[in-house]
Design a protein around this motif. Sequence first.
Motif, PDB file in Angstrom:
ATOM      1  N   GLY A   1       0.832  -1.194   0.000  1.00 38.63           N
ATOM      2  CA  GLY A   1       0.000   0.000   0.000  1.00 38.63           C
ATOM      3  C   GLY A   1       0.867   1.245   0.000  1.00 38.63           C
ATOM      4  N   ARG A   2       0.542   2.222   0.881  1.00 37.41           N
ATOM      5  CA  ARG A   2       1.276   3.483   0.834  1.00 37.41           C
ATOM      6  C   ARG A   2       1.834   3.915   2.185  1.00 37.41           C
ATOM      7  NH1 ARG A   2      -3.190   6.728  -2.660  1.00 37.41           N
ATOM      8  NH2 ARG A   2      -4.167   6.630  -0.618  1.00 37.41           N
ATOM      9  N   GLY A   3       1.674   3.106   3.238  1.00 34.84           N
ATOM     10  CA  GLY A   3       2.153   3.509   4.553  1.00 34.84           C
ATOM     11  C   GLY A   3       3.352   2.694   5.004  1.00 34.84           C
TER      12      GLY A   3
ATOM     13  N   VAL B   1      10.893 -12.156  -7.501  1.00 36.70           N
ATOM     14  CA  VAL B   1      10.027 -11.352  -6.656  1.00 36.70           C
ATOM     15  C   VAL B   1       9.536 -10.129  -7.417  1.00 36.70           C
ATOM     16  CG1 VAL B   1      11.994 -10.076  -5.672  1.00 36.70           C
ATOM     17  CG2 VAL B   1       9.819 -10.150  -4.423  1.00 36.70           C
ATOM     18  N   ARG B   2       8.331  -9.765  -7.178  1.00 32.42           N
ATOM     19  CA  ARG B   2       7.843  -8.494  -7.684  1.00 32.42           C
ATOM     20  C   ARG B   2       6.866  -7.888  -6.700  1.00 32.42           C
ATOM     21  NH1 ARG B   2       3.500  -9.300 -12.569  1.00 32.42           N
ATOM     22  NH2 ARG B   2       2.304 -11.017 -11.685  1.00 32.42           N
ATOM     23  N   VAL B   3       6.738  -6.563  -6.776  1.00 33.92           N
ATOM     24  CA  VAL B   3       5.825  -5.806  -5.930  1.00 33.92           C
ATOM     25  C   VAL B   3       4.635  -5.372  -6.769  1.00 33.92           C
ATOM     26  CG1 VAL B   3       5.506  -3.649  -4.673  1.00 33.92           C
ATOM     27  CG2 VAL B   3       7.570  -5.004  -4.300  1.00 33.92           C
ATOM     28  N   LEU B   4       3.452  -5.571  -6.228  1.00 35.17           N
ATOM     29  CA  LEU B   4       2.226  -5.080  -6.842  1.00 35.17           C
ATOM     30  C   LEU B   4       1.762  -3.890  -6.017  1.00 35.17           C
ATOM     31  CD1 LEU B   4       2.152  -8.487  -6.941  1.00 35.17           C
ATOM     32  CD2 LEU B   4       0.392  -7.858  -8.582  1.00 35.17           C
ATOM     33  N   GLN B   5       1.786  -2.730  -6.613  1.00 36.73           N
ATOM     34  CA  GLN B   5       1.566  -1.483  -5.890  1.00 36.73           C
ATOM     35  C   GLN B   5       0.102  -1.048  -5.973  1.00 36.73           C
ATOM     36  OE1 GLN B   5       4.646   0.484  -8.204  1.00 36.73           O
ATOM     37  NE2 GLN B   5       5.808   0.855  -6.326  1.00 36.73           N
ATOM     38  N   VAL B   6      -0.447  -0.726  -4.825  1.00 36.39           N
ATOM     39  CA  VAL B   6      -1.807  -0.202  -4.756  1.00 36.39           C
ATOM     40  C   VAL B   6      -1.699   1.290  -4.484  1.00 36.39           C
ATOM     41  CG1 VAL B   6      -4.042  -0.353  -3.614  1.00 36.39           C
ATOM     42  CG2 VAL B   6      -2.618  -2.399  -3.858  1.00 36.39           C
TER      43      VAL B   6
ATOM     44  N   ASP C   1       4.199   8.155  -5.673  1.00 35.06           N
ATOM     45  CA  ASP C   1       4.584   9.517  -5.281  1.00 35.06           C
ATOM     46  C   ASP C   1       3.915   9.947  -3.988  1.00 35.06           C
ATOM     47  OD1 ASP C   1       1.991   9.969  -6.114  1.00 35.06           O
ATOM     48  OD2 ASP C   1       2.532  11.211  -7.841  1.00 35.06           O
ATOM     49  N   LYS C   2       2.999   9.111  -3.467  1.00 33.67           N
ATOM     50  CA  LYS C   2       2.409   9.385  -2.149  1.00 33.67           C
ATOM     51  C   LYS C   2       3.256   8.809  -1.011  1.00 33.67           C
ATOM     52  CE  LYS C   2      -1.349  11.495  -3.548  1.00 33.67           C
ATOM     53  NZ  LYS C   2      -2.687  10.933  -3.401  1.00 33.67           N
ATOM     54  N   LEU C   3       4.279   8.023  -1.341  1.00 29.43           N
ATOM     55  CA  LEU C   3       5.150   7.477  -0.308  1.00 29.43           C
ATOM     56  C   LEU C   3       5.999   8.582   0.306  1.00 29.43           C
ATOM     57  CD1 LEU C   3       6.437   4.218  -2.057  1.00 29.43           C
ATOM     58  CD2 LEU C   3       4.850   4.344  -0.126  1.00 29.43           C
ATOM     59  N   SER C   4       6.301   8.449   1.585  1.00 27.31           N
ATOM     60  CA  SER C   4       7.143   9.430   2.258  1.00 27.31           C
ATOM     61  C   SER C   4       7.872   8.767   3.415  1.00 27.31           C
ATOM     62  CB  SER C   4       6.289  10.601   2.783  1.00 27.31           C
ATOM     63  OG  SER C   4       5.337  10.137   3.741  1.00 27.31           O
ATOM     64  N   GLY C   5       8.836   9.482   3.960  1.00 25.16           N
ATOM     65  CA  GLY C   5       9.538   9.029   5.153  1.00 25.16           C
ATOM     66  C   GLY C   5      10.208   7.686   4.981  1.00 25.16           C
ATOM     67  N   ASP C   6      10.086   6.836   6.008  1.00 28.64           N
ATOM     68  CA  ASP C   6      10.758   5.540   6.003  1.00 28.64           C
ATOM     69  C   ASP C   6      10.225   4.625   4.903  1.00 28.64           C
ATOM     70  OD1 ASP C   6      12.258   6.336   8.208  1.00 28.64           O
ATOM     71  OD2 ASP C   6      10.778   5.576   9.636  1.00 28.64           O
ATOM     72  N   ALA C   7       8.930   4.713   4.601  1.00 24.50           N
ATOM     73  CA  ALA C   7       8.373   3.880   3.533  1.00 24.50           C
ATOM     74  C   ALA C   7       9.012   4.229   2.190  1.00 24.50           C
ATOM     75  CB  ALA C   7       6.861   4.042   3.469  1.00 24.50           C
TER      76      ALA C   7
ATOM     77  N   ALA D   1      12.454   2.717   2.089  1.00 27.27           N
ATOM     78  CA  ALA D   1      12.377   1.274   1.833  1.00 27.27           C
ATOM     79  C   ALA D   1      12.081   1.002   0.358  1.00 27.27           C
ATOM     80  CB  ALA D   1      11.305   0.649   2.715  1.00 27.27           C
ATOM     81  N   TYR D   2      11.216   1.816  -0.246  1.00 26.92           N
ATOM     82  CA  TYR D   2      10.911   1.676  -1.670  1.00 26.92           C
ATOM     83  C   TYR D   2      12.169   1.888  -2.506  1.00 26.92           C
ATOM     84  CZ  TYR D   2       9.322   3.313  -6.263  1.00 26.92           C
ATOM     85  OH  TYR D   2       9.170   3.512  -7.611  1.00 26.92           O
ATOM     86  N   GLN D   3      12.922   2.890  -2.190  1.00 28.55           N
ATOM     87  CA  GLN D   3      14.150   3.173  -2.937  1.00 28.55           C
ATOM     88  C   GLN D   3      15.151   2.031  -2.782  1.00 28.55           C
ATOM     89  OE1 GLN D   3      14.993   6.911  -1.050  1.00 28.55           O
ATOM     90  NE2 GLN D   3      13.828   8.113  -2.564  1.00 28.55           N
ATOM     91  N   PHE D   4      15.214   1.442  -1.603  1.00 30.42           N
ATOM     92  CA  PHE D   4      16.081   0.281  -1.368  1.00 30.42           C
ATOM     93  C   PHE D   4      15.677  -0.867  -2.285  1.00 30.42           C
ATOM     94  CE2 PHE D   4      16.700  -3.460   1.735  1.00 30.42           C
ATOM     95  CZ  PHE D   4      17.944  -3.780   1.212  1.00 30.42           C
ATOM     96  N   ALA D   5      14.374  -1.131  -2.381  1.00 28.09           N
ATOM     97  CA  ALA D   5      13.896  -2.218  -3.235  1.00 28.09           C
ATOM     98  C   ALA D   5      14.200  -1.939  -4.702  1.00 28.09           C
ATOM     99  CB  ALA D   5      12.396  -2.418  -3.033  1.00 28.09           C
ATOM    100  N   CYS D   6      14.066  -0.677  -5.098  1.00 29.62           N
ATOM    101  CA  CYS D   6      14.387  -0.325  -6.483  1.00 29.62           C
ATOM    102  C   CYS D   6      15.862  -0.569  -6.776  1.00 29.62           C
ATOM    103  CB  CYS D   6      14.029   1.141  -6.753  1.00 29.62           C
ATOM    104  SG  CYS D   6      12.251   1.461  -6.807  1.00 29.62           S
ATOM    105  N   ARG D   7      16.727  -0.213  -5.837  1.00 23.03           N
ATOM    106  CA  ARG D   7      18.162  -0.411  -6.043  1.00 23.03           C
ATOM    107  C   ARG D   7      18.505  -1.896  -6.171  1.00 23.03           C
ATOM    108  NH1 ARG D   7      18.579   3.585  -2.005  1.00 23.03           N
ATOM    109  NH2 ARG D   7      19.157   1.997  -0.454  1.00 23.03           N
ATOM    110  N   GLU D   8      17.719  -2.742  -5.524  1.00 22.12           N
ATOM    111  CA  GLU D   8      17.962  -4.184  -5.606  1.00 22.12           C
ATOM    112  C   GLU D   8      17.339  -4.800  -6.849  1.00 22.12           C
ATOM    113  OE1 GLU D   8      19.987  -5.891  -3.730  1.00 22.12           O
ATOM    114  OE2 GLU D   8      20.442  -4.119  -2.499  1.00 22.12           O
TER     115      GLU D   8
END
Length: 531
Positions: free
Chosen positions: A86-88, A108-113, A117-123, A126-133
Motif C-alpha cells: 500500500g502506501r504507509g 520477486v515483484r511488488v504489486l503497488q496499490v 509519489d504518495k510514499l514518504s519518510g521511512d516507507a 524502503a521503496y528506494q532500497f527495493a528499487c536499487r535491488e
Amino acid sequence: MEKTDPIPATFPGDGTPGTSVSVTNGLTRKGLTRLYRAQDVRELDRQAIEVQGIAGIHLMKRAGRAAFNALLARWPEPDAISVYCGRGNNAGDGYIIAALAAQRKIDVRVLQVGVTDKLSGDALTAYQFACREGVEMSPLSESPVHRHRGVVVDALLGTGMHGDVRAPYIHAIEQINGSGCPVLAVDIPSGLCSDTGRVLGTAVKADLTVTFIGAKRGLFTGRGPNFAGEVTFDDLGVPPAIYNQVNAPVTMLDLQRLLGAVPPRPADAHKGMFGQVLIVGGDAGFGGAALMAAEAAARVGAGLVSVATRPEHVAAMLTRRPEIMAKGVTSGLELEALLKSAAIVVVGPGLGRSSWSEQMLRGVLNCGLPLVVDADALNLLCVERIAPHPHRDDWILTPHPGEAARLLGRTETKGTDVQADRFGAVEQLQQFYGGTVILKGAGSLIKGPEANIGLAAVGNPGMASGGMGDVLSGVLGGLWAQGLSRDLSAALGVCLHGVAGDKAARGGGQVGLLATDLIPYIRELLNSAPN
C-alpha cells in the motif's frame, strides 16, 4: 476458605515481553503475554524511536527481515514471491521483504496499490532500497497475482485503518485471497481490526502473520484466528523498558503458569478437603448435559459431586457414572436439602426454560452459595421476575455471544455486535453482573472485577459441538470447590478445556469431536501441574 491467588491483580501468566515467539493453533511459547490495541503499539513505537533513539528506518528493516525470515522458515524454497504494498509503513515493510528476496535471487515483484509519489519518510526509503535491488514494480491494475506459484505477502494496510476497506484495496484483497498461494500477512492481515478482531468489510486470509513490537489483541479473538493463521511475534530488539511505559490490560493466558498456581494435595488428604459440587439441571430430555458437567467436576478433583435433576434421569446417570450422587427433584423445596451440603453450585447445563427450570434457578439464586451460571440459566437471568437485580460477586457467568447479547439486552443482534467488539462486551457484562465473566468463542475472554482481561488462545473448530459448554461449567465448579480463587478457577478452567480440545483433535481429528472426549485429557493436564 479460598487459597491465596498468587497474582491477585492480574491473571497468572502476565510475564515480561521482549522475546520472539510463535503461536500455533493458539498455543503460546516462551512468554507472549501482553496484548495491545493499535494506539498502544504506536506509543511503543514512539517510545522506541523518540525516547530510546532507535531510527524508524532501522525498526522497519528489522520488521522486514523478521517477516522474510519467517517466510523462509515456513516455505523454505519459494519459487516466487509477490508482495502487495500500500502506501504507509506497512508497505515499507513489504518493500524491505522484496529487496531481501531479490538479494537471495528469488523471483520477486511488488504489486503497488496507489501511486508511489504518495510514499514518504521511512516507507519511501524502503521503496528506494527495493528499487536499487532491482525489484520489479507493477501497478495493481495491470498485474494479476502469480497463480499457484510461490508465496503472496500482504503489506497493504496494517493497523491504521478507520472504517471498512475501500477500493482499490478491496480488489487487492480479492486477488490475494483468490491466488491459490500461501499468504504471509505483515503485522496484521489487511482488513482485520487489530483492536477487536472484527473484519472491516473484507480481509486477507493469511496462513502466517508476523506481528511486531506489541502483539495485537485482535489477532487472537473474534474473527482474528480465522484470518491470521499461525501468528509469529518479534519484538524487533526494542529495549524492554519501553513496555513499562504502556499499559496492556489484556493478558494472554498460559496453561503451564496457571497450573503452577495449583497447590499439591497433602499426604493426609480426604474428600472433605476438596469441596462438594452440586449440578442443577437436566430438564426433560436434557439429562446428558447435567451428567457431563458432573463428570467433568469429578475429573478435575472435586471431593464430592451431586446432581439435582428430573427424576427420570437418575437411573441413567447412576449407570453411566456411579460415583455421582444423583437426586430427582420436582420442586424448589426438594432442592433446598441438596443445597445445604454443597460448596459450589453449577446451574444451567440442560436446565431448559420450563416452570421447573425457573423453580430450580430461583432456589439456586437464593441459596447464598458461590455459583457457576451457564446455558439456559443465563437466558433465564434476563427474565426480570426471576432475577430482578442480577449482580453479585460470588459467581462465574459463561455466556457464548448469543447469550451475551441477551444478557446485555441486545436481543435483536443475535450476538453479532458482541462479536464485533468482544473486549467491550465482556467489560460491560462484568460491570453489570459482577463476579467473573467468561465470554466464550474463538479466543475466549475472562474478566473479573479487578484483573486484566484474560485471553485464552486455545481450542479449535472441532469444539463447535453440543455439550462443550456443559463440560466447561463442570470443570469450573470442580476447581472452585477445591479452594482456588474465582478468577484463577475461571482462567485455569478455560485453558484446561481448550488445550484438552486441541489434544483430542490432534489424536483423532476435529470432525466428530465430542465433549466427553475432552475429559480424559483435562484430567491428564491437571495432573501434570508442577507441584
